[in-house]
Design an enzyme around this catalytic site. Structure first.
Site, PDB file in Angstrom:
ATOM      1  N   TYR A 150       0.828  -1.207   0.000  1.00 26.14           N
ATOM      2  CA  TYR A 150       0.000   0.000   0.000  1.00 26.14           C
ATOM      3  C   TYR A 150       0.863   1.258   0.000  1.00 26.14           C
ATOM      4  CZ  TYR A 150      -4.000   2.929   1.474  1.00 26.14           C
ATOM      5  OH  TYR A 150      -4.994   3.875   1.558  1.00 26.14           O
ATOM      6  N   LYS A 154       0.853   4.067  -2.905  1.00 20.73           N
ATOM      7  CA  LYS A 154       0.470   5.444  -2.613  1.00 20.73           C
ATOM      8  C   LYS A 154       1.616   6.420  -2.876  1.00 20.73           C
ATOM      9  CE  LYS A 154      -3.842   4.897  -1.543  1.00 20.73           C
ATOM     10  NZ  LYS A 154      -4.853   5.321  -2.545  1.00 20.73           N
TER      11      LYS A 154
END
Length: 249
Positions: A150, A154
């Site tokens: 993640y 991001k």
């Protein structure tokens, strides 16, 4: 005809709040989610206010599905000039436990999805001579235990945003990113459940670490999106705004 905005992952949480806010700002809204029926309640809510809206089922990581979705939106609602790349999933685990599928799934939905959607929609923005792309990053882009996938996705969203800003600026298109901190959503509730903590206790613990003393709400992010897609933000591009209740970067 009103300007058309696309919000991916728009069926719930930040995406739903953003869809409602942009409709209130005067946009017609295409709500994309993996299952079309999941997006329909938000669409019905927007239509009840008098704005046009369309529910579209699509996997944003699937190239053919993205092309079909954007073509359908242009035909049924109008050429989209605003894109909010919000669709995302989590597959949290420590590095030594993280599977290749955990990694691939998260990178595919967040980063490949944002690339495919931006590429498909930019031609409508270029033709219009005006456009707005808002990518959802996260404070996890700065690193977060158990989120190698993640965090990488991001952080990648921020690099993608800055490059889109450079490439598309001459056509009247801006690209910016929002990096939320802790936001009270179904996704964070699922995280609390996964670690066996009641959500209210999870929220209280996180809020204690936030300078403004509360958890974020989906509307906090929708408000930031509203600014980035407005005429007022035309000289703001390639930026990352941390909406986290305190300084994060």
């Amino acid at each position: 005809m009103s300007a058309v905005a696309i919000v991916t992952g728009g069926a719930r949480g930040i995406g739903a709040a953003t869809s409602r806010r942009l409709a209130a700002d005067g946009f017609d809204i295409a709500v994309i989610d993996l299952v079309e029926a999941d997006a329909q309640p938000v669409v019905d809510e927007i239509r009840a206010t008098g704005r046009q809206a369309l529910a579209v089922g699509a996997d944003v990581s699937d190239e053919a599905a993205v092309t079909t979705a954007v073509d359908r939106i242009a035909a049924e609602l109008g050429a989209p000039v605003v894109l909010v790349n919000n669709a995302g999933v989590i597959r949290d685990n420590l590095l030594f436990k993280m599977t290749a599928d955990d990694w691939d799934t998260v990178l595919r939905v967040h980063l490949r999805g944002a690339f495919l959607m931006s590429r498909a929609v930019q031609k409508h923005m270029v033709d219009a001579g005006w456009g707005r792309i808002v990518n959802l990053s996260s404070t996890s882009a700065l690193g977060n235990r158990g989120q190698a996938n993640y965090s990488a996705a991001k952080a990648g969203m921020q690099g993608l945003t800055k490059t889109l800003a450079i490439e598309l600026g001459r056509f009247g298109v801006t690209a910016n990113a929002i990096a939320p901190g802790f936001i009270e959503t179904d996704m964070t509730a699922a995280t609390a459940a996964r670690i066996g903590v009641p959500f209210d206790e999870f929220i209280a613990a996180r809020a204690a670490e936030i300078p403004v003393g509360r958890g974020g709400k989906p509307d906090d992010i929708a408000n930031a999106v509203s600014f980035f897609v407005s005429e007022a933000s035309g000289f703001v591009s390639g930026q990352v705004l941390y909406v986290a209740g305190g300084p994060k970067a």
